[in-house]
Design an enzyme around this catalytic site. Structure first.
Site, PDB file in Angstrom:
ATOM      1  N   HIS A  58      43.105  50.334  47.487  1.00  0.00           N
ATOM      2  CA  HIS A  58      44.078  49.620  46.677  1.00  0.00           C
ATOM      3  C   HIS A  58      44.572  50.525  45.545  1.00  0.00           C
ATOM      4  O   HIS A  58      43.979  51.583  45.281  1.00  0.00           O
ATOM      5  CB  HIS A  58      43.470  48.326  46.092  1.00  0.00           C
ATOM      6  CG  HIS A  58      42.344  48.539  45.141  1.00  0.00           C
ATOM      7  ND1 HIS A  58      41.019  48.397  45.484  1.00  0.00           N
ATOM      8  CD2 HIS A  58      42.345  48.903  43.838  1.00  0.00           C
ATOM      9  CE1 HIS A  58      40.264  48.658  44.437  1.00  0.00           C
ATOM     10  NE2 HIS A  58      41.034  48.977  43.428  1.00  0.00           N
TER      11      HIS A  58
HETATM   12  P1  TYD Z   1      36.652  44.877  45.748  1.00  0.00           P
HETATM   13  O1  TYD Z   1      37.985  44.878  45.085  1.00  0.00           O
HETATM   14  O2  TYD Z   1      36.604  44.583  47.216  1.00  0.00           O
HETATM   15  O3  TYD Z   1      35.894  46.245  45.474  1.00  0.00           O
HETATM   16  P2  TYD Z   1      36.325  47.747  45.920  1.00  0.00           P
HETATM   17  O4  TYD Z   1      37.699  47.978  45.410  1.00  0.00           O
HETATM   18  O5  TYD Z   1      35.310  48.604  45.257  1.00  0.00           O
HETATM   19  O6  TYD Z   1      36.242  47.890  47.399  1.00  0.00           O
HETATM   20  O7  TYD Z   1      35.723  43.834  44.963  1.00  0.00           O
HETATM   21  C1  TYD Z   1      34.609  43.204  45.543  1.00  0.00           C
HETATM   22  C2  TYD Z   1      34.505  41.792  45.005  1.00  0.00           C
HETATM   23  O8  TYD Z   1      34.177  41.778  43.630  1.00  0.00           O
HETATM   24  C3  TYD Z   1      35.783  41.011  45.166  1.00  0.00           C
HETATM   25  O9  TYD Z   1      35.419  39.707  45.586  1.00  0.00           O
HETATM   26  C4  TYD Z   1      36.369  40.943  43.775  1.00  0.00           C
HETATM   27  C5  TYD Z   1      35.129  41.034  42.892  1.00  0.00           C
HETATM   28  N1  TYD Z   1      35.353  41.691  41.602  1.00  0.00           N
HETATM   29  C6  TYD Z   1      35.226  40.962  40.440  1.00  0.00           C
HETATM   30  O10 TYD Z   1      34.966  39.743  40.448  1.00  0.00           O
HETATM   31  N2  TYD Z   1      35.381  41.592  39.234  1.00  0.00           N
HETATM   32  C7  TYD Z   1      35.674  42.917  39.167  1.00  0.00           C
HETATM   33  O11 TYD Z   1      35.799  43.446  38.041  1.00  0.00           O
HETATM   34  C8  TYD Z   1      35.824  43.668  40.384  1.00  0.00           C
HETATM   35  C9  TYD Z   1      36.165  45.135  40.352  1.00  0.00           C
HETATM   36  C10 TYD Z   1      35.654  43.011  41.578  1.00  0.00           C
END
Ligand code: TYD
Length: 134
Positions: A49
């Site tokens: 992303h």
């Molecule tokens: P995700 O965006 O999939 O992580 P990455 O970009 O590392 O692959 O995030 C995993 C989960 O955590 C998703 O359900 C959103 C949640 N999340 C939060 O609640 N707060 C945060 O600050 C972050 C970064 C993720």
């Protein structure tokens, strides 16, 4: 593409090492959130992303992982393996993290609270957003 690393001063002595991170002092923003990624399973790739506004700094506190950063026209592939080195990730940078070592603890310092509306999770959408931003 330009990659901005921040070298954190380590206050080391015979007891070990200590790094301090202060908003607007050795990082260029006000900290609003921190999170950390750990216990990452073998072969996992994360991220995929970009953000519309968010700025972040990634620091590997333990172990190592690789980052691919992509600004829409160029890509870099970087190894993060030092607790004294922060990787500054600006907005409109597509990122992917992979090759996490089993012991990897990846700390992320962010300038805003979590906001799903700030995410661009589709690569084609990211590319068009970058083009319309130029
Ligand atoms: P995700 O965006 O999939 O992580 P990455 O970009 O590392 O692959 O995030 C995993 C989960 O955590 C998703 O359900 C959103 C949640 N999340 C939060 O609640 N707060 C945060 O600050 C972050 C970064 C993720």
């Amino acid at each position: 593409m330009d990659v901005n690393f921040i070298n954190f001063q380590s206050h080391g002595d015979q007891r070990g090492s200590l790094v301090s991170i202060e908003r607007n002092k050795n990082i260029p923003f006000d900290v609003r959130r921190i999170y950390y990624i750990f216990d990452t399973k073998s072969g996992v790739h994360r991220g995929f992303h970009a953000h519309k506004k968010l700025k972040q700094i990634a620091v590997v506190l333990k172990g190592s992982c690789r980052f691919i950063l992509d600004n829409g026209s160029e890509k870099v592939d970087l190894l993060l393996d030092s607790a004294e080195k922060g990787l500054l990730i600006e907005s409109f940078i597509w990122r992917e993290m992979y090759q996490f070592s089993e012991d990897c603890i990846l700390l992320v310092i962010a300038d805003s609270e979590y906001d799903e509306d700030d995410y661009i999770r589709n690569y084609d959408e990211f590319k068009s957003a970058v083009l319309s931003n130029i």
